[in-house]
Design an enzyme around this catalytic site. Structure first.
Site, short mmCIF file in Angstrom:
data_model
loop_
_atom_site.label_atom_id
_atom_site.label_comp_id
_atom_site.label_asym_id
_atom_site.label_seq_id
_atom_site.Cartn_x
_atom_site.Cartn_y
_atom_site.Cartn_z
N LYS A 1 0.83 -1.22 0.00
CA LYS A 1 0.00 0.00 0.00
C LYS A 1 0.86 1.26 0.00
CE LYS A 1 -4.41 -1.72 1.27
NZ LYS A 1 -5.64 -1.73 1.98
N LYS B 1 -6.38 -10.56 -5.71
CA LYS B 1 -7.60 -10.81 -4.92
C LYS B 1 -8.64 -9.73 -5.20
CE LYS B 1 -7.26 -8.35 -0.57
NZ LYS B 1 -8.44 -7.94 0.12
N LYS C 1 -11.87 -4.19 -2.31
CA LYS C 1 -12.89 -3.15 -2.21
C LYS C 1 -12.48 -1.89 -2.95
CE LYS C 1 -13.62 -2.76 2.13
NZ LYS C 1 -13.93 -2.96 3.53
#
Ligand code: ATP
Ligand code: LTN
Length: 337
Positions: free
Chosen positions: A120, A201, A204
């Site tokens: 991130k 994956k 969101k």
């Protein structure tokens, strides 16, 4: 009432109120909570303080709306407030307080190794201290409630490991204060992949940015159909798990978990059938799963005061447990007069 009933194990888990809650979150986490609801003493949190670790695009109004959306979705998916405690993390200040105390026993090197932080932060121009400290806040969430089990998707394995490490280190330094929790993962479905990109994956944040990456729990029938029918597959006709390409395997796993079938049953069912059939059947299964959830969601958000009452009761129950833990921690650390 029987006196000698065995005390139920405590379960704790949470979802961040940011982005689009998708079928991966449902399969990997929320549906697992619902399935096991009667077995355990459950606490489910909406982890809004974690959402602040990626501050871009998080307007206060957006966060406020998303917190309510996630809470309503927990209920719509089948979390029963009579059996489970539901509350918002920032409403129980002990989470932030325990984070500080745990920070002081957590070596920086442990946090530097976290893969979520590495990936991130690599995309960000300015990296907040909160993102680096994310795992300690998550450890505080879990350890505050003497948690036995943490049902999550398998992307959270490293976070559960560090929670255990922090608890053990604390206990070693100050005495036996924390219970050491275990993760609880689905055997099949602990990692649902992106429909458009089966090598990553389903996420969101990507779901909010890209059409057809994920299936949002509140998506329209048309969008759901479109995302599944155009999901990435291959040019073969292989529906055996062992040989299927990642995209096909992902569809098989979704079908398996949502219908409650075994792998053998799924393989037999689709044997000799083409991907078009698999996709069409999966569309129906997903719609059958999401229709009642969407209906219940709409009822909940339209019932004045219902959600607030549940979150308020949840906050009180959570606070009671959390404040007792904090008192115990402070006592052991010498933070009492
Ligand atoms: P993002 O990818 O944007 O960071 P997320 O989709 O991982 O967000 P979280 O709120 O971080 O969403 O996760 C909520 C729960 O859903 C966690 O238990 C997580 O492990 C689980 N989960 C998330 N994505 C998946 C997935 N693709 N498959 C199975 N479980 C998942
Ligand atoms: N990091 C988790 C969310 C989370 C959580 C928790 C999960 C925060 N605190 C405590 C279980 C228990 C994620 O899903 N990304």
């Amino acid at each position: 009432m029987k006196e000698n009933v065995e005390k139920k194990k405590r379960v704790f888990s949470g979802v961040q109120p940011t982005g689009q809650i998708h079928i991966g979150n449902y399969v990997g986490a929320i549906s697992l909570w619902v399935e096991n609801q009667d077995l355990y003493d459950n606490i489910f949190c909406i982890v809004d303080l974690h959402s602040l670790t990626i501050p871009e695009n998080i307007a206060p109004e957006y966060l406020r709306r998303k917190v309510r959306e996630v809470a309503a979705l927990y209920l719509a998916c089948g979390i029963d407030p009579e059996k489970s405690t539901i509350f918002v993390q920032s409403q129980v200040p002990e989470h932030a307080e325990l984070t500080w105390l745990l920070n002081c026993v957590t070596p920086i090197g442990w946090l530097e190794r976290m893969t979520q932080y590495k990936s991130k932060s690599a995309e960000m121009e300015t990296v907040g201290t909160g993102l680096f400290d994310y795992p300690v806040l998550m450890a505080a969430d879990i350890l505050l409630y003497d948690t036995d089990l943490v049902p999550v998707g398998d992307d959270q394995k490293q976070h559960i490991e560090i929670t255990r490490d922090i608890a053990q280190r604390f206990n070693h330094l100050y005495g036996e204060v924390f219970k050491i929790p275990d993760g609880l993962f689905r055997e099949s479905g602990a990692r649902i992949m992106g429909l458009d990109t089966p090598e990553v994956k389903m996420s969101k944040s990507l779901g909010e940015m890209k059409k057809r990456h994920s299936i949002g729990l509140l998506d329209s029938e048309e969008d759901i159909r479109d995302a599944i029918m155009r999901a990435t597959t291959d040019s073969n006709m292989e529906t055996r798990y062992e040989y299927a390409s990642p995209g096909v395997k992902n569809l098989l796993v979704l079908y398996e978990v949502l219908t409650g079938s075994s792998r053998e049953e799924v393989e037999e069912h689709f044997s000799g059938k083409n991907y078009g059939t698999l996709k069409k059947e999966l569309v129906e299964v997903v719609l059958d799963t999401l229709r009642p959830i969407q209906q219940k969601y709409n009822e909940i958000v339209n019932e004045e005061g219902y959600l607030d009452n549940i979150l308020n009761e949840g906050r009180m129950r959570a606070k009671e447990i959390a404040s007792a833990t904090i008192a115990r921690v402070k006592e052991h650390m010498g933070l009492t007069l």
